[in-house]
Design a protein around this motif. Structure first.
Motif, mmCIF file in Angstrom:
data_model
loop_
_atom_site.group_PDB
_atom_site.id
_atom_site.type_symbol
_atom_site.label_atom_id
_atom_site.label_comp_id
_atom_site.label_asym_id
_atom_site.label_seq_id
_atom_site.Cartn_x
_atom_site.Cartn_y
_atom_site.Cartn_z
ATOM 1 N N SER A 1 11.696 1.356 -4.085
ATOM 2 C CA SER A 1 11.008 2.597 -3.751
ATOM 3 C C SER A 1 11.616 3.755 -4.543
ATOM 4 C CB SER A 1 11.127 2.873 -2.251
ATOM 5 O OG SER A 1 12.467 3.208 -1.915
ATOM 6 N N ALA A 2 11.215 4.976 -4.192
ATOM 7 C CA ALA A 2 11.704 6.158 -4.896
ATOM 8 C C ALA A 2 13.052 6.648 -4.377
ATOM 9 C CB ALA A 2 10.676 7.283 -4.796
ATOM 10 N N ILE A 3 13.510 6.105 -3.260
ATOM 11 C CA ILE A 3 14.778 6.563 -2.693
ATOM 12 C C ILE A 3 15.923 5.631 -3.105
ATOM 13 C CG2 ILE A 3 13.570 7.590 -0.734
ATOM 14 C CD1 ILE A 3 14.774 5.281 0.988
ATOM 15 N N GLU A 4 17.110 5.902 -2.554
ATOM 16 C CA GLU A 4 18.314 5.152 -2.936
ATOM 17 C C GLU A 4 18.461 3.862 -2.131
ATOM 18 O OE1 GLU A 4 18.230 8.256 -1.751
ATOM 19 O OE2 GLU A 4 19.441 9.629 -2.956
ATOM 20 N N TYR B 1 0.819 -1.204 0.000
ATOM 21 C CA TYR B 1 0.000 0.000 0.000
ATOM 22 C C TYR B 1 0.861 1.267 0.000
ATOM 23 C CZ TYR B 1 -3.686 -3.285 1.403
ATOM 24 O OH TYR B 1 -4.561 -4.335 1.458
ATOM 25 N N GLU B 2 0.214 2.358 -0.367
ATOM 26 C CA GLU B 2 0.872 3.665 -0.421
ATOM 27 C C GLU B 2 1.459 4.055 0.931
ATOM 28 O OE1 GLU B 2 -0.292 8.155 -2.032
ATOM 29 O OE2 GLU B 2 -1.835 6.604 -1.784
ATOM 30 N N SER B 3 0.846 3.617 2.008
ATOM 31 C CA SER B 3 1.313 3.932 3.362
ATOM 32 C C SER B 3 2.629 3.248 3.708
ATOM 33 C CB SER B 3 0.250 3.512 4.381
ATOM 34 O OG SER B 3 0.051 2.102 4.312
ATOM 35 N N GLY B 4 3.060 2.295 2.881
ATOM 36 C CA GLY B 4 4.259 1.508 3.165
ATOM 37 C C GLY B 4 3.948 0.142 3.752
ATOM 38 N N HIS B 5 2.689 -0.107 4.082
ATOM 39 C CA HIS B 5 2.310 -1.403 4.646
ATOM 40 C C HIS B 5 2.415 -2.502 3.585
ATOM 41 C CE1 HIS B 5 0.538 1.104 7.831
ATOM 42 N NE2 HIS B 5 0.645 0.024 8.583
ATOM 43 N N CYS C 1 6.945 -0.635 5.619
ATOM 44 C CA CYS C 1 8.201 -0.168 5.048
ATOM 45 C C CYS C 1 8.315 1.333 5.320
ATOM 46 C CB CYS C 1 8.208 -0.440 3.540
ATOM 47 S SG CYS C 1 9.748 -0.033 2.705
ATOM 48 N N SER C 2 9.530 1.820 5.477
ATOM 49 C CA SER C 2 9.742 3.231 5.803
ATOM 50 C C SER C 2 9.462 4.143 4.618
ATOM 51 C CB SER C 2 11.178 3.445 6.286
ATOM 52 O OG SER C 2 12.110 3.047 5.293
ATOM 53 N N GLU C 3 9.337 3.576 3.415
ATOM 54 C CA GLU C 3 9.068 4.347 2.215
ATOM 55 C C GLU C 3 7.862 3.775 1.470
ATOM 56 O OE1 GLU C 3 10.728 7.105 1.282
ATOM 57 O OE2 GLU C 3 11.978 6.954 3.079
ATOM 58 N N THR C 4 7.245 4.601 0.625
ATOM 59 C CA THR C 4 6.163 4.099 -0.226
ATOM 60 C C THR C 4 6.737 3.119 -1.239
ATOM 61 O OG1 THR C 4 4.864 6.119 -0.023
ATOM 62 C CG2 THR C 4 4.408 4.713 -1.917
ATOM 63 N N PRO C 5 6.274 1.874 -1.249
ATOM 64 C CA PRO C 5 6.823 0.877 -2.184
ATOM 65 C C PRO C 5 6.306 1.099 -3.600
ATOM 66 C CG PRO C 5 5.062 -0.086 -0.878
ATOM 67 C CD PRO C 5 5.236 1.318 -0.369
ATOM 68 N N LEU C 6 7.198 0.892 -4.573
ATOM 69 C CA LEU C 6 6.827 1.057 -5.976
ATOM 70 C C LEU C 6 6.758 -0.268 -6.726
ATOM 71 C CD1 LEU C 6 8.944 4.200 -6.987
ATOM 72 C CD2 LEU C 6 6.578 4.112 -6.148
ATOM 73 N N CYS C 7 7.621 -1.199 -6.355
ATOM 74 C CA CYS C 7 7.655 -2.487 -7.063
ATOM 75 C C CYS C 7 7.928 -3.611 -6.085
ATOM 76 C CB CYS C 7 8.688 -2.472 -8.184
ATOM 77 S SG CYS C 7 10.369 -2.103 -7.648
#
Length: 326
Positions: free
Chosen positions: A220-223, A179-183, A200-206
């Motif tokens: 996610s969108a971060i490194e 989910y968008e919340s990171g769950h 998850c500490s970030e919004t997951p993308l894949c």
């Protein structure tokens, strides 16, 4: 499994798409156990199928006019499933000169970027996002019936469904929903209930799942890449955080034998890791834009003498094929 001293070149590159390549899959192997075709879906709704032997385009058509083909898969040699964003999920028969739709499911009000997934077992189960932004609907394909709608209680807002993936853990078929919340939630679709979840500490993308070791890889969108393990009592446990050079992971995939994870980035790179320790094995640089999608062949590809041929599709409108660590 030894490292390459230098990153290899792709063994072949397919071109011909008229817009960014958003999804890619190898068609299910025929009776001889050999995979003969590769399919791709584009941002403008086009589907292309190439013959891996001749390297020529075998078929193309507009599957979802004006809608990005966000996901594809193949259960049979002459069958392709496609997801048109904001539109529908379609099953295509390509055994005839003209591709025809044999099944279709509407996405209703879902406007996000999640893909679909199919589980091939005793029951053929299709999970699609919707009808609302935070729900997932499960269909029994063979019976052509709706099984359930998986929705979080209103008091536990999760935001949009980001990705979904079937897996079988200790003989129990479960659905992973991010989910968008990171769950990241592990659902029992038979009881429409959450077995366990972690945030998850970030919004997951894949999302990809190593079905051999029950490890989940999340981009996610971060490194960073994140891994999570699933215990014998179906609990999701945070495992590793892997730093990458540049932000943004658009896609990821596990090799069928469970030994390798691969990710595709906004920085045009394909990164290869050992799945056990997430040790970097190679960084593949060929594409000129974002690597949007990845797929492994689930059988032998004779033309490239490969058991684990990797395809990477990009916004640069090309698809590269890679033979790695075999």
């Amino acid at each position: 499994m030894s490292n390459y001293k230098e990153a290899p070149d792709p063994v072949f590159v397919f071109r011909g798409a008229r817009s960014p390549v958003m999804s890619v899959t190898f068609l299910k192997s025929t009776e001889d156990g050999i995979i003969h075709y590769l399919a791709a879906g584009t941002q403008e709704g086009q589907v292309l199928v190439w013959d891996l032997k001749t390297k020529c385009l075998f078929r193309e058509w507009i599957a979802h006019p004006g809608c990005s083909v966000m996901w594809m898969c193949s259960r049979q040699a002459c069958e392709i499933w496609t997801l048109g964003r904001h539109s529908s999920v379609k099953c295509w028969n390509i055994s005839q000169p003209t591709s025809t739709t044999v099944k279709q499911y509407s996405l209703c009000n879902y406007l996000g970027f999640s893909q679909c997934d199919i589980f091939n077992g005793d029951d053929m189960l299709l999970a699609i996002p919707g009808p609302s932004e935070d729900s997932v609907t499960v269909f029994d394909i063979e019976r052509d019936s709706k099984v359930c709608i998986l929705t979080i209680d209103d008091s536990q807002k999760r935001g949009n469904v980001m990705q979904i993936k079937w897996t079988c853990i200790f003989e129990k078929v479960v659905l992973i929903i991010m989910y968008e919340s990171g769950h990241i939630s592990l659902w029992d679709y038979k009881t429409s209930s959450v077995i366990s979840e972690v945030q998850c500490s970030e919004t997951p993308l894949c999302l990809s799942v190593n079905t051999i070791s029950n490890i989940i890889l999340v981009g996610s969108a971060i490194e960073k890449l994140f891994t999570f393990s699933i215990s014998t009592n179906w609990q999701i446990i945070a495992d590793k955080e892997v730093c990458i050079t540049n932000p943004g992971t658009a896609c990821c995939v596990a090799r069928p034998d469970g030994k390798i994870f691969v990710s595709g980035g906004w920085d045009f790179r394909v990164r290869v890791y050992s799945s056990k320790k997430m040790k970097p094995l190679a960084v593949l640089l060929y594409h000129k834009k974002t690597v949007e999608c990845l797929a492994y062949a689930s059988g032998y590809v004779k033309e490239f003498d490969s058991q684990f041929l990797l395809a990477a599709g990009s916004s640069d409108m090309s698809i590269s094929l890679w033979k790695l660590f075999e």
